[in-house]
Design an enzyme around this catalytic site. Structure first.
Site, PDB file in Angstrom:
ATOM      1  N   THR A 299      -1.463   6.022   2.260  1.00  0.00           N
ATOM      2  CA  THR A 299      -3.112   4.799   2.563  1.00  0.00           C
ATOM      3  C   THR A 299      -2.975   4.056   3.449  1.00  0.00           C
ATOM      4  O   THR A 299      -2.118   3.388   3.867  1.00  0.00           O
ATOM      5  CB  THR A 299      -2.545   4.457   1.355  1.00  0.00           C
ATOM      6  OG1 THR A 299      -3.086   4.896   0.210  1.00  0.00           O
ATOM      7  CG2 THR A 299      -4.047   3.259   1.520  1.00  0.00           C
TER       8      THR A 299
ATOM      9  N   LEU B  17       0.842  -1.416  -0.165  1.00  0.00           N
ATOM     10  CA  LEU B  17       0.641  -0.294   0.383  1.00  0.00           C
ATOM     11  C   LEU B  17       0.782   1.035  -0.224  1.00  0.00           C
ATOM     12  O   LEU B  17       1.761   1.005   0.689  1.00  0.00           O
ATOM     13  CB  LEU B  17      -0.913   0.446   1.188  1.00  0.00           C
ATOM     14  CG  LEU B  17      -2.055  -1.219   1.284  1.00  0.00           C
ATOM     15  CD1 LEU B  17      -3.075  -0.405   2.637  1.00  0.00           C
ATOM     16  CD2 LEU B  17      -3.192  -0.270   0.420  1.00  0.00           C
ATOM     17  N   ASP B  18       0.448   2.049  -0.433  1.00  0.00           N
ATOM     18  CA  ASP B  18       1.422   3.706  -0.923  1.00  0.00           C
ATOM     19  C   ASP B  18       1.687   3.645   0.718  1.00  0.00           C
ATOM     20  O   ASP B  18       1.058   3.921   1.843  1.00  0.00           O
ATOM     21  CB  ASP B  18       0.680   5.024  -1.128  1.00  0.00           C
ATOM     22  CG  ASP B  18       0.939   4.605  -2.688  1.00  0.00           C
ATOM     23  OD1 ASP B  18       0.786   3.547  -2.909  1.00  0.00           O
ATOM     24  OD2 ASP B  18      -0.863   5.267  -3.164  1.00  0.00           O
ATOM     25  N   ARG B  19       2.528   4.889   1.686  1.00  0.00           N
ATOM     26  CA  ARG B  19       2.749   5.303   2.583  1.00  0.00           C
ATOM     27  C   ARG B  19       1.705   6.030   3.792  1.00  0.00           C
ATOM     28  O   ARG B  19       1.521   5.960   4.508  1.00  0.00           O
ATOM     29  CB  ARG B  19       4.419   5.935   2.881  1.00  0.00           C
ATOM     30  CG  ARG B  19       4.479   6.079   4.195  1.00  0.00           C
ATOM     31  CD  ARG B  19       5.966   7.437   4.007  1.00  0.00           C
ATOM     32  NE  ARG B  19       5.756   8.160   3.409  1.00  0.00           N
ATOM     33  CZ  ARG B  19       5.359   8.885   3.792  1.00  0.00           C
ATOM     34  NH1 ARG B  19       5.565   9.512   5.628  1.00  0.00           N
ATOM     35  NH2 ARG B  19       5.098  10.255   2.998  1.00  0.00           N
TER      36      ARG B  19
END
Length: 313
Positions: free
Chosen positions: A148, A144-146
């Site tokens: 998110t 996951l994106d940092r």
């Protein structure tokens, strides 16, 4: 087809949940010593490699320190630890929602990277879980994106990691996200957004370009509250920043997004205000090892929906 021989196991333990660096020397004999090759390859600055060698910080497969004058040996493996950067601790818990002998499912907070990258190394979900659970073999099945928050799947046994990664590659995982963004009365929902997204190396933001679609997202309106709305986002593909790009393209960029529609200046380290209002809410799949049906739900809440004034201050 000849099978590649797997590398030998690391003779060095992890440090703060981070694996040591492993290097294999090239097959050509272009250097007289191991030191000469490492100085050229790593470009670490004057005296750095010599200091590491003199301190016994670079070892061979048997865990023996490599001396400065060790003759170059093609195909040889060496290991060492990089200096860990000083990192601001992300002051939110990383919750484990499920664990068995094969997998760990964690509920990641905003601002915590999934895996070590760039300046985020020990303050990552993977490193934290390795330390907290005492499972050095833990690996991430996806990312996951940092910025998110939400559910992330990790594997315990390295030999099984590929089976779980294949689920994501082949679209066999059901994922639903929630987002808080502006409400647009003229935006007709639900709808499926299709576009071609390009993410170039070294460029922070992805962009949509002409061509065959490689990104597909379902966007639904869940609730409206004044000028804000809560959306359900269902990605059918997994392009970088896909949901963020598609919401911005619809004219309703996700609250707290520093890249879309406009790239803003870097946020100072330790500034955890106004997190991106995007949450990986559900994760479902058939376990490729056990055959179990799994469906997990995040218990996190999006702050701007609970209290916009508190989130925005």
């Amino acid at each position: 087809m000849r099978r590649r021989t797997p590398p030998p196991p690391s003779p060095l333990p992890q440090r703060e949940g981070i694996d040591p660096v492993r290097l294999r020397l090239p097959p050509e004999r272009a250097w007289a010593t191991v030191r000469d090759h490492l100085v050229e390859r790593l470009a670490a600055g004057p005296g750095v490699i010599d200091g590491m060698l003199d301190a016994g910080g670079i070892v061979d497969a048997g865990g023996r320190p490599v001396p400065r004058d060790m003759a170059y040996e093609p195909g040889m493996f060496v290991w060492f630890h990089r200096d860990l950067p000083d990192e601001e601790r992300v002051p939110y818990p990383l919750d484990v929602v499920y664990r068995d002998e094969h997998i760990v499912v964690a509920d990641k907070p905003h601002f915590l990277a999934t895996t070590p990258r760039g300046s985020h190394v020990t303050e990552t979900a993977l490193a934290r879980l390795r330390r907290e659970l005492g499972v050095p073999t833990l690996g991430a099945a996806h990312r996951l994106d940092r910025l998110t928050a939400g559910l992330v799947l990790f594997t315990i046994r390295p030999g099984e990691r590929g089976a779980y990664q294949t689920l994501f590659r082949d679209g066999l995982v059901t994922k639903e996200y929630e987002a808080v963004a502006p409400y647009d009365p003229e935006l007709v929902l639900p709808r499926t957004v299709r576009s071609r997204i390009l993410k170039e190396r070294g460029v922070m933001a992805a962009r949509e370009i002409e061509g065959e679609p490689n990104a597909v997202s379902r966007v639904e309106l869940l609730e409206r509250r004044g000028e804000l709305a809560r959306y359900r986002l269902t990605p059918r593909t997994g392009q970088t920043h896909q949901l963020r790009v598609h919401m911005s393209a619809l004219g309703v960029p996700i609250l707290g997004d520093p890249l879309y529609p406009v790239v803003t200046g870097p946020v100072p380290a330790g500034d955890f205000r106004r997190p991106l209002q995007l949450l990986a809410r559900t994760l479902g799949f058939t376990d490729p090892v056990t055959g179990r049906e799994h469906r997990f739900v995040s218990t996190r809440a999006l702050g701007a929906w609970a209290s916009y004034a508190e989130w925005a201050r």
